[in-house]
Write a protein that holds these residues in place. Structure first.
Motif, PDB file in Angstrom:
ATOM      1  N   MET A   1       6.228  33.336  53.656  1.00 17.74           N
ATOM      2  CA  MET A   1       7.622  32.342  53.384  1.00 17.74           C
ATOM      3  C   MET A   1       8.631  32.676  52.437  1.00 17.74           C
ATOM      4  SD  MET A   1       9.898  30.595  54.695  1.00 17.74           S
ATOM      5  CE  MET A   1      10.729  29.480  55.123  1.00 17.74           C
ATOM      6  N   SER A   2       8.269  33.812  51.213  1.00 19.78           N
ATOM      7  CA  SER A   2       9.318  34.060  50.326  1.00 19.78           C
ATOM      8  C   SER A   2       9.592  35.315  50.798  1.00 19.78           C
ATOM      9  CB  SER A   2       8.446  34.003  48.868  1.00 19.78           C
ATOM     10  OG  SER A   2       8.564  34.575  48.055  1.00 19.78           O
ATOM     11  N   VAL A   3       7.985  36.245  51.244  1.00 20.24           N
ATOM     12  CA  VAL A   3       8.991  37.873  51.764  1.00 20.24           C
ATOM     13  C   VAL A   3      10.653  37.118  52.615  1.00 20.24           C
ATOM     14  CG1 VAL A   3       8.441  39.392  53.420  1.00 20.24           C
ATOM     15  CG2 VAL A   3       6.375  38.593  51.349  1.00 20.24           C
ATOM     16  N   PHE A   4       9.854  35.955  54.139  1.00 18.39           N
ATOM     17  CA  PHE A   4      10.847  36.035  55.033  1.00 18.39           C
ATOM     18  C   PHE A   4      12.288  35.669  54.462  1.00 18.39           C
ATOM     19  CE2 PHE A   4      12.671  32.732  56.745  1.00 18.39           C
ATOM     20  CZ  PHE A   4      13.578  33.634  57.583  1.00 18.39           C
ATOM     21  N   LEU A   5      12.213  35.128  52.891  1.00 17.63           N
ATOM     22  CA  LEU A   5      13.663  34.128  51.938  1.00 17.63           C
ATOM     23  C   LEU A   5      14.238  35.479  51.278  1.00 17.63           C
ATOM     24  CD1 LEU A   5      12.679  31.641  50.553  1.00 17.63           C
ATOM     25  CD2 LEU A   5      13.852  30.974  51.754  1.00 17.63           C
ATOM     26  N   TRP A   6      12.982  36.782  50.903  1.00 19.91           N
ATOM     27  CA  TRP A   6      13.557  37.853  50.521  1.00 19.91           C
ATOM     28  C   TRP A   6      14.860  38.490  51.701  1.00 19.91           C
ATOM     29  CZ3 TRP A   6      15.025  39.081  45.760  1.00 19.91           C
ATOM     30  CH2 TRP A   6      14.220  38.818  45.211  1.00 19.91           C
ATOM     31  N   VAL A   7      14.168  38.788  52.510  1.00 27.73           N
ATOM     32  CA  VAL A   7      14.331  39.073  53.759  1.00 27.73           C
ATOM     33  C   VAL A   7      15.759  38.863  54.855  1.00 27.73           C
ATOM     34  CG1 VAL A   7      14.769  39.818  56.191  1.00 27.73           C
ATOM     35  CG2 VAL A   7      12.424  40.475  54.745  1.00 27.73           C
ATOM     36  N   LEU A   8      16.120  37.188  54.356  1.00 29.43           N
ATOM     37  CA  LEU A   8      16.894  36.374  55.045  1.00 29.43           C
ATOM     38  C   LEU A   8      18.104  37.255  53.602  1.00 29.43           C
ATOM     39  CD1 LEU A   8      18.265  34.584  56.702  1.00 29.43           C
ATOM     40  CD2 LEU A   8      17.219  32.822  56.086  1.00 29.43           C
ATOM     41  N   GLN A   9      18.255  37.173  52.368  1.00 27.64           N
ATOM     42  CA  GLN A   9      18.987  36.978  51.497  1.00 27.64           C
ATOM     43  C   GLN A   9      18.988  37.844  51.105  1.00 27.64           C
ATOM     44  OE1 GLN A   9      15.418  34.729  48.371  1.00 27.64           O
ATOM     45  NE2 GLN A   9      17.616  36.324  47.259  1.00 27.64           N
ATOM     46  N   ALA A  10      18.452  39.774  51.738  1.00 30.36           N
ATOM     47  CA  ALA A  10      19.193  40.760  51.702  1.00 30.36           C
ATOM     48  C   ALA A  10      20.082  40.867  52.793  1.00 30.36           C
ATOM     49  CB  ALA A  10      18.294  41.710  51.914  1.00 30.36           C
ATOM     50  N   VAL A  11      19.729  39.937  54.201  1.00 34.85           N
ATOM     51  CA  VAL A  11      20.510  40.805  55.744  1.00 34.85           C
ATOM     52  C   VAL A  11      22.109  39.743  55.074  1.00 34.85           C
ATOM     53  CG1 VAL A  11      21.161  39.773  58.010  1.00 34.85           C
ATOM     54  CG2 VAL A  11      18.572  40.718  56.611  1.00 34.85           C
ATOM     55  N   LEU A  12      21.996  38.349  54.240  1.00 33.27           N
ATOM     56  CA  LEU A  12      22.700  37.281  54.082  1.00 33.27           C
ATOM     57  C   LEU A  12      23.958  38.648  53.058  1.00 33.27           C
ATOM     58  CD1 LEU A  12      21.972  33.668  54.708  1.00 33.27           C
ATOM     59  CD2 LEU A  12      23.422  35.511  56.031  1.00 33.27           C
ATOM     60  N   ALA A  13      23.275  38.862  52.156  1.00 32.82           N
ATOM     61  CA  ALA A  13      24.420  39.448  51.395  1.00 32.82           C
ATOM     62  C   ALA A  13      24.865  40.729  51.828  1.00 32.82           C
ATOM     63  CB  ALA A  13      23.537  39.949  50.318  1.00 32.82           C
ATOM     64  N   ALA A  14      24.066  41.177  52.562  1.00 34.60           N
ATOM     65  CA  ALA A  14      24.706  43.128  53.332  1.00 34.60           C
ATOM     66  C   ALA A  14      26.434  42.228  54.282  1.00 34.60           C
ATOM     67  CB  ALA A  14      24.160  43.568  54.511  1.00 34.60           C
ATOM     68  N   ALA A 108      23.797  27.957  58.769  1.00 35.48           N
ATOM     69  CA  ALA A 108      22.563  27.188  58.683  1.00 35.48           C
ATOM     70  C   ALA A 108      21.731  28.603  57.948  1.00 35.48           C
ATOM     71  CB  ALA A 108      21.977  27.435  59.810  1.00 35.48           C
ATOM     72  N   LEU A 109      21.696  29.609  57.840  1.00 34.85           N
ATOM     73  CA  LEU A 109      20.638  30.670  57.136  1.00 34.85           C
ATOM     74  C   LEU A 109      21.038  30.364  55.337  1.00 34.85           C
ATOM     75  CD1 LEU A 109      21.071  33.912  59.522  1.00 34.85           C
ATOM     76  CD2 LEU A 109      19.496  32.796  59.276  1.00 34.85           C
ATOM     77  N   ALA A 110      22.321  30.468  54.524  1.00 37.84           N
ATOM     78  CA  ALA A 110      22.491  30.424  53.829  1.00 37.84           C
ATOM     79  C   ALA A 110      21.808  28.582  53.021  1.00 37.84           C
ATOM     80  CB  ALA A 110      23.880  29.722  52.847  1.00 37.84           C
ATOM     81  N   ALA A 111      21.604  28.292  54.403  1.00 38.82           N
ATOM     82  CA  ALA A 111      21.469  25.991  54.238  1.00 38.82           C
ATOM     83  C   ALA A 111      19.928  26.788  53.725  1.00 38.82           C
ATOM     84  CB  ALA A 111      21.051  25.543  55.149  1.00 38.82           C
ATOM     85  N   VAL A 112      19.222  27.206  54.747  1.00 43.36           N
ATOM     86  CA  VAL A 112      17.542  27.891  54.777  1.00 43.36           C
ATOM     87  C   VAL A 112      17.300  28.240  53.508  1.00 43.36           C
ATOM     88  CG1 VAL A 112      15.891  29.202  55.507  1.00 43.36           C
ATOM     89  CG2 VAL A 112      16.930  27.530  56.667  1.00 43.36           C
ATOM     90  N   ILE A 113      18.353  29.175  52.776  1.00 47.04           N
ATOM     91  CA  ILE A 113      17.977  30.131  51.132  1.00 47.04           C
ATOM     92  C   ILE A 113      18.325  28.993  50.111  1.00 47.04           C
ATOM     93  CG2 ILE A 113      18.923  31.496  49.768  1.00 47.04           C
ATOM     94  CD1 ILE A 113      20.093  33.521  51.653  1.00 47.04           C
ATOM     95  N   ALA A 114      19.206  28.539  50.536  1.00 46.08           N
ATOM     96  CA  ALA A 114      19.858  27.198  49.639  1.00 46.08           C
ATOM     97  C   ALA A 114      17.861  26.561  49.493  1.00 46.08           C
ATOM     98  CB  ALA A 114      20.558  26.222  49.922  1.00 46.08           C
ATOM     99  N   TRP A 115      16.988  25.506  50.396  1.00 45.62           N
ATOM    100  CA  TRP A 115      16.744  24.993  50.544  1.00 45.62           C
ATOM    101  C   TRP A 115      15.033  25.347  50.162  1.00 45.62           C
ATOM    102  CZ3 TRP A 115      12.049  26.149  53.142  1.00 45.62           C
ATOM    103  CH2 TRP A 115      11.179  25.227  53.719  1.00 45.62           C
TER     104      TRP A 115
END
Length: 123
Positions: A1-14, A108-115
Motif C-alpha cells: 500500500m505504501s508503494v501505491f500511495l507513493w505512486v498516487l502522490q507522484a501522479v497527483l503532484a504532476a 477522492a485521490l487526494a482523500a486517499v493520500i490523506a487517509w
C-alpha cells in the motif's frame, strides 16, 4: 500500500503541478478558451488558485521524499481535496458536469493520500 500511495502522490503532484503552473503563469485571456471558468474570477484569483495548486503539488511529494516535516504531505492532500471541493462547487453552478467529475476524482485521490498518510501508512 505504501508503494501505491507513493505512486498516487507522484501522479497527483504532476497533475496539480502542471495545472498550477498553467493557472499561475498564463494570462487570463489565454486560459479562457481552455478554461471558461476563469471568467468568474479576477486575474489575481486565477493566479492564486494556481499558486495553491503548485504549493499543494510540492507538498504532496517533497516533505515525504526529503523526510523534512513529512506531516505536510497529508496536510497538502487535505488542502488539495478542499480546493477540489471548491472547484466542483464552481463547476456545478456553471453547469459543467464533466469538470465536476474530474474534480470529484481528484478529490477522492487526494482523500486517499490523506487517509493513508495520516493513518496506517504514515511516515
Amino acid at each position: 500500500m505504501s508503494v501505491f500511495l507513493w505512486v498516487l502522490q507522484a501522479v497527483l503532484a504532476a497533475v496539480f503541478g502542471l495545472a498550477g503552473v498553467m493557472h499561475a503563469a498564463l494570462p487570463k485571456e489565454k486560459l479562457r478558451p481552455m478554461l471558461p471558468w476563469v471568467d468568474d474570477f479576477t486575474p489575481t484569483q486565477v493566479r492564486l488558485i494556481g499558486v495553491v495548486e503548485l504549493l499543494g503539488a510540492l507538498g504532496l511529494f517533497l516533505p515525504a521524499a526529503t523526510g523534512i516535516a513529512p506531516i505536510l504531505t497529508p496536510l497538502a492532500a487535505v488542502g488539495l481535496a478542499i480546493t477540489m471541493l471548491g472547484a466542483a462547487v464552481t463547476h456545478l453552478f456553471r453547469k459543467e458536469p464533466p469538470a465536476v467529475a474530474v474534480n470529484a476524482v481528484l478529490l477522492a485521490l487526494a482523500a486517499v493520500i490523506a487517509w493513508g498518510r495520516f493513518g496506517p501508512y504514515a511516515f
